[in-house]
Enzyme design. Structure first.
Site, short mmCIF file in Angstrom:
data_model
loop_
_atom_site.label_atom_id
_atom_site.label_comp_id
_atom_site.label_asym_id
_atom_site.label_seq_id
_atom_site.Cartn_x
_atom_site.Cartn_y
_atom_site.Cartn_z
N SER A 62 1.03 -1.13 -0.08
CA SER A 62 -0.06 0.11 0.00
C SER A 62 0.93 1.28 -0.12
O SER A 62 1.51 1.62 1.10
CB SER A 62 -0.78 -0.14 1.14
OG SER A 62 -1.30 1.32 1.22
N HIS B 179 -1.21 -1.39 -4.08
CA HIS B 179 -2.54 -1.11 -3.44
C HIS B 179 -2.51 0.40 -3.25
O HIS B 179 -1.71 0.94 -2.70
CB HIS B 179 -2.53 -1.89 -2.12
CG HIS B 179 -3.93 -1.64 -1.73
ND1 HIS B 179 -5.19 -2.39 -1.55
CD2 HIS B 179 -4.27 -0.81 -0.44
CE1 HIS B 179 -6.02 -1.99 -0.93
NE2 HIS B 179 -5.65 -0.92 -0.08
N ASP C 82 -4.77 3.54 -2.15
CA ASP C 82 -5.67 4.03 -1.07
C ASP C 82 -6.34 5.38 -1.52
O ASP C 82 -5.58 6.28 -1.59
CB ASP C 82 -5.36 3.83 0.18
CG ASP C 82 -5.11 2.33 0.64
OD1 ASP C 82 -6.10 1.67 0.53
OD2 ASP C 82 -4.19 2.20 1.34
N MET D 13 -9.03 8.18 -0.78
CA MET D 13 -9.77 8.69 0.44
C MET D 13 -10.20 10.12 0.16
O MET D 13 -9.52 10.95 -0.34
CB MET D 13 -9.02 8.69 1.68
CG MET D 13 -8.50 7.44 2.07
SD MET D 13 -7.26 7.61 3.64
CE MET D 13 -6.58 6.12 3.66
N HIS E 197 -8.12 0.91 -4.33
CA HIS E 197 -9.20 0.90 -3.45
C HIS E 197 -9.84 2.17 -2.92
O HIS E 197 -9.42 3.12 -2.37
CB HIS E 197 -8.56 0.39 -1.83
CG HIS E 197 -9.27 0.17 -0.82
ND1 HIS E 197 -8.83 -0.04 0.40
CD2 HIS E 197 -10.54 0.36 -0.52
CE1 HIS E 197 -9.65 -0.11 1.37
NE2 HIS E 197 -10.95 -0.10 0.98
N MET F 40 -12.21 4.34 -1.13
CA MET F 40 -12.81 4.76 0.11
C MET F 40 -13.53 6.04 0.09
O MET F 40 -13.12 7.14 0.45
CB MET F 40 -11.91 4.98 1.35
CG MET F 40 -11.45 3.48 1.68
SD MET F 40 -9.86 3.34 2.52
CE MET F 40 -8.69 3.41 1.14
N MET G 192 -11.76 -5.24 5.43
CA MET G 192 -11.07 -4.37 6.24
C MET G 192 -10.74 -4.69 7.58
O MET G 192 -11.69 -5.26 8.42
CB MET G 192 -11.89 -3.19 6.30
CG MET G 192 -12.18 -2.22 5.16
SD MET G 192 -10.43 -1.50 4.22
CE MET G 192 -9.79 -0.87 5.67
N GLY H 185 -9.22 4.79 6.68
CA GLY H 185 -8.81 5.98 6.76
C GLY H 185 -7.44 6.34 7.10
O GLY H 185 -7.04 7.32 6.81
N GLY I 258 -1.23 2.29 9.91
CA GLY I 258 -0.53 2.12 11.24
C GLY I 258 -1.78 1.65 12.26
O GLY I 258 -1.06 1.97 13.49
N ASP J 167 -7.03 -6.26 4.67
CA ASP J 167 -6.46 -4.72 4.51
C ASP J 167 -6.46 -4.19 5.72
O ASP J 167 -7.56 -3.72 6.28
CB ASP J 167 -7.17 -4.04 3.54
CG ASP J 167 -6.47 -2.80 3.20
OD1 ASP J 167 -5.33 -2.41 3.50
OD2 ASP J 167 -7.06 -1.86 2.44
N GLY K 90 -3.60 -3.54 9.20
CA GLY K 90 -2.67 -3.88 10.43
C GLY K 90 -2.03 -5.23 10.15
O GLY K 90 -1.77 -6.11 11.11
N SER L 135 2.09 0.35 6.48
CA SER L 135 3.29 0.64 7.58
C SER L 135 4.30 -0.44 7.73
O SER L 135 5.31 -0.09 8.07
CB SER L 135 2.53 1.24 8.95
OG SER L 135 1.48 0.30 9.46
C1 DX5 Z 1 -6.64 1.89 5.46
C2 DX5 Z 1 -6.20 1.34 4.11
C3 DX5 Z 1 -5.16 0.64 4.16
C4 DX5 Z 1 -3.84 1.14 4.61
C5 DX5 Z 1 -3.24 -0.17 5.52
O1 DX5 Z 1 -7.67 2.90 5.05
O2 DX5 Z 1 -7.51 1.04 3.24
O3 DX5 Z 1 -4.86 -0.12 2.79
O4 DX5 Z 1 -2.90 1.92 3.82
O5 DX5 Z 1 -2.20 0.30 6.24
P1 DX5 Z 1 -1.45 -0.52 7.39
O6 DX5 Z 1 -0.93 -1.86 6.76
O7 DX5 Z 1 -0.43 0.46 8.07
O8 DX5 Z 1 -2.51 -0.89 8.40
ZN ZN Z 2 -6.75 -0.12 1.25
#
Ligand code: DX5
Ligand code: ZN
Length: 234
Positions: free
Chosen positions: A20, A45, A47, A49, A79, A81, A150, A155, A158, A185, A187, A208
């Site tokens: 990501s 990936h 993201d 937002m 992705h 969001m 998810m 959003g 980390g 996706d 953590g 992260s």
């Molecule tokens: C969160 C994103 C994830 C995020 C994952 O809204 O959709 O793709 O970047 O980040 P980590 O791997 O740090 O949890």
């Molecule tokens: Zn994502």
């Protein structure tokens, strides 16, 4: 070599790592993206937002197109969001996306929107938030190449892994068999990678635990090692 547009339709035998770029160094996005692919990520990936569906802003189609220019062979997994995915899907397809996922919480008719996106030439994914029940995605299990589970609240990167995502993943895998990919996706770390794959995930997203570490190659190795000997579940 052109990007493998069929990556989600004809996946490799082993689970894949998706980098990501949300946690990459945005001042060196091209280099960071290439570096992630070089150290073992199978795809990128992206993201997106919008500040409405999630309380954060990230990037738009121009950034996606810039990544595509630097990484012509990469599979780009976008992705969304966002509150109104239909308005943005064509722009991201034009910007080089190979797969586009939107959220079940944001859309009235997921099946219709999947067909709209697929007609533009991409794979399509259905994403669901941690608190969204399986009943919300049950009617659409066979309408998507990908189900995005998810495992954090969308959003931010980390955050800590939400364990209930494993149960949802098992539930989906038991119903779709080998017909669809399941993406975990949020953590994802070396200490939960194997459990994600054992539950049925075959695409593990990391921001992260990859870009947030001092040594990208070591971070990718730690993640890949954590799940590469765990067999996929179909
Ligand atoms: C969160 C994103 C994830 C995020 C994952 O809204 O959709 O793709 O970047 O980040 P980590 O791997 O740090 O949890
Ligand atoms: Zn994502």
């Amino acid at each position: 070599m052109a990007p493998d547009r069929e990556l989600f339709r004809t996946p490799p035998a082993r689970a894949m790592l998706a980098a990501s770029i949300f946690s990459a160094d945005f001042a060196a996005l091209g280099e960071s993206s290439l570096a992630a692919l070089k150290v073992g990520a199978s795809l990128l990936h992206v993201d997106i937002m919008d500040g409405h569906f999630v309380p954060n802003l990230s990037m738009g189609p121009l950034v996606c197109a810039a990544v595509r220019r630097v990484c012509p062979d990469a599979f780009l997994d976008v992705h969304l969001m966002v509150t109104n995915p239909k308005e943005f899907i064509p722009a991201f397809v034009k910007a080089g996306a190979n797969s586009v996922s939107f959220h079940v919480e944001a859309v009235k008719n997921p099946k219709e929107l999947a067909a709209f996106a697929r007609d533009l030439g991409v794979s399509v994914g259905l994403a669901s938030n941690p608190q969204t029940p399986t009943a919300a995605i049950e009617p659409f299990l066979n309408d998507f190449e990908l189900h995005l589970v998810m495992s954090v609240h969308p959003g931010f990167s980390g955050q800590g892994f939400i364990e209930s995502a494993l149960e949802k993943t098992k539930w989906i895998r038991a119903r779709v068999g080998s017909r669809a990919r399941i993406e975990m996706d949020g953590g994802v770390e070396p200490n939960n990678g194997a459990r994600c794959v054992a539950a049925g995930a075959d695409v593990l997203v990391s921001a992260s635990a990859l870009f947030g570490k001092p040594n990208l190659a070591q971070a990718a190795k730690d993640l890949l090692d954590s799940f590469s000997t765990t067999s996929r579940v179909d």
